[in-house]
Design a protein around this motif. Structure first.
Motif, PDB file in Angstrom:
ATOM      1  N   LYS A 131      46.156  41.209  34.655  1.00 51.47           N
ATOM      2  CA  LYS A 131      46.343  40.610  35.985  1.00 51.47           C
ATOM      3  C   LYS A 131      47.550  39.692  36.129  1.00 51.47           C
ATOM      4  CE  LYS A 131      41.547  41.549  36.461  1.00 51.47           C
ATOM      5  NZ  LYS A 131      40.163  41.089  36.507  1.00 51.47           N
ATOM      6  N   ASN A 168      35.502  41.278  38.300  1.00 47.62           N
ATOM      7  CA  ASN A 168      36.323  42.333  37.698  1.00 47.62           C
ATOM      8  C   ASN A 168      36.279  43.613  38.519  1.00 47.62           C
ATOM      9  OD1 ASN A 168      37.240  40.808  35.571  1.00 47.62           O
ATOM     10  ND2 ASN A 168      35.709  41.544  34.108  1.00 47.62           N
ATOM     11  N   GLU A 174      31.121  37.213  36.821  1.00 49.60           N
ATOM     12  CA  GLU A 174      32.368  37.652  36.167  1.00 49.60           C
ATOM     13  C   GLU A 174      32.558  39.164  36.281  1.00 49.60           C
ATOM     14  OE1 GLU A 174      34.808  35.901  34.986  1.00 49.60           O
ATOM     15  OE2 GLU A 174      33.868  33.920  35.083  1.00 49.60           O
ATOM     16  N   ALA A 228      36.705  36.431  30.113  1.00 49.03           N
ATOM     17  CA  ALA A 228      35.299  36.667  30.437  1.00 49.03           C
ATOM     18  C   ALA A 228      34.647  37.720  29.541  1.00 49.03           C
ATOM     19  CB  ALA A 228      35.158  37.057  31.902  1.00 49.03           C
TER      20      ALA A 228
HETATM   21 MG    MG Z   1      37.553  38.856  34.840  1.00 53.14          MG
END
Ligand code: MG
Ligand code: ADP
Length: 340
Positions: A85, A39, A35, A104
């Protein structure tokens, strides 16, 4: 008759909701690494460094040189369902980033001691946010972000008990980075464990990165795949049947840059190799399937490891044909583009 008296319906506290969600997303240190690297890639990093202590159980730090997070947004980064996002259903359907669920960091922070240190472009200084105390302080670092995750599952001993040895957790964490590294040769990766450099992959071409990550043998004993059919393009390398292995550890499939384990694709690949492989031998392959984002649903599973295709029959036959034709070619010949 019911012997347990009914309890009133109540809304769960945020922290507990995140801990429940963490059960789906965070299984072990490798899931955290995955995760955090997602990112870092979404932030446009060129270089990503992963530092682990005790196989990642004591500490996972992922450092990037990406766009950073402005100090006023740091608390939001840790909030559930908060993301930079996507902002609409239309954007979800055409999503091209690795992340979009905004879950996350909240999940990870709910089952560990998490801190974010970040310095956006042009910011005079970095800031550090401690997730538990909420304290925001000046910190020192160049442009980019470091996420520090310590004492994973410290508050959920039942989960912690499921962790394997440090060596096993380390190898899963390294594998998580390997999956990213194969897909992103334009990004440099380094993995450190307790002060020792475990792996380093410098920025390279796709072919060089495959050799660096999987060994030169893989490249020597495989053929390039480049196959286009309608809205799909398949690139990568398919291992020669002679080079099949006893283990399935060199099987990597990506859909739009995201590593997936998809039954449909696995089945298509098995049938492509069916006539040329013997017994339980496992082919090696690295395949990048690119398809128009609206034709694939990546929002099927919290870890996005499964996907759903709108035209699954076409996907199946295209994957199968791409590999069958590549394997059937005389050595050295190039594969002509398939008719649409
Ligand atoms: Mg993420
Ligand atoms: P998602 O990736 O689904 O948006 P996350 O919980 O992983 O959700 O992250 C929440 C938000 O925090 C991201 O949308 C992003 O804006 C920010 N963020 C997290 N990690 C980084 C990073 N390494 N660099 C820049 N921004 C980050």
């Amino acid at each position: 008759p019911l012997d347990a008296p009914r309890r009133p319906i109540r809304e769960l506290p945020d922290e507990l909701v995140s801990q429940i969600a963490a059960g789906e997303v965070v299984e072990r240190p490798a899931s955290v690494v995955r995760e955090l690297v997602d990112n870092a890639l979404d932030a446009g990093a060129d270089q990503i460094t992963v530092r682990l202590v005790a196989g990642g159980i004591r500490a996972i730090v992922v450092e990037d040189d990406g766009c950073g997070i402005p100090p006023e947004e740091l608390p939001l980064a840790l909030k559930r369902h908060a993301t930079s996002k996507i902002g609409s259903l239309a954007e979800l359907e055409g999503v091209t980033t690795m992340g979009f669920r905004g879950e996350a960091l909240a999940a990870i922070a709910s089952v560990s001691e998490t801190a974010i240190v970040s310095r956006p472009v042009d910011a005079p200084q970095a800031r550090r946010l401690d997730a538990r105390s909420g304290e925001l302080q000046p910190a020192a670092r160049g442009q980019g972000t470091s996420i520090e995750v310590r004492e994973l599952f410290f508050s959920t001993p039942a989960r912690r008990k499921f962790l394997k040895s440090e060596a096993t957790e380390l190898s899963h964490a390294v594998e998580a980075v390997r999956r990213h590294a194969l897909a992103r040769p334009d990004v440099g990766f380094a993995i450190w464990h307790e002060g020792k450099l475990v792996e380093q992959w410098r920025r390279a071409t796709h072919e060089q990165r495959m050799a660096d990550v999987l060994g030169a043998d893989f490249v020597d004993q495989s053929r390039p795949v480049d196959f286009q059919a309608g809205p799909m393009r398949i690139l990568g390398r398919a291992g020669l049947p002679e080079a099949a292995r006893n283990r399935s550890d060199h099987q990597y499939v990506y859909v739009n840059g995201r590593y997936v384990r998809d039954k449909l694709i696995q089945h298509a690949l098995r049938s492509a190799y069916e006539d040329v492989l013997h017994g339980q031998r496992q082919p090696a392959y690295v395949l990048f399937i690119d398809i128009e984002p609206t034709r694939v649903d990546v929002n099927v599973h919290p870890t996005k490891i499964e996907v759903r295709f709108r035209e699954s029959g076409e996907v199946y036959s295209t994957v199968r044909r791409a590999v069958e034709r590549t394997l059937a070619l005389p050595a050295g010949a190039a594969l002509p583009a398939a008719p649409l």
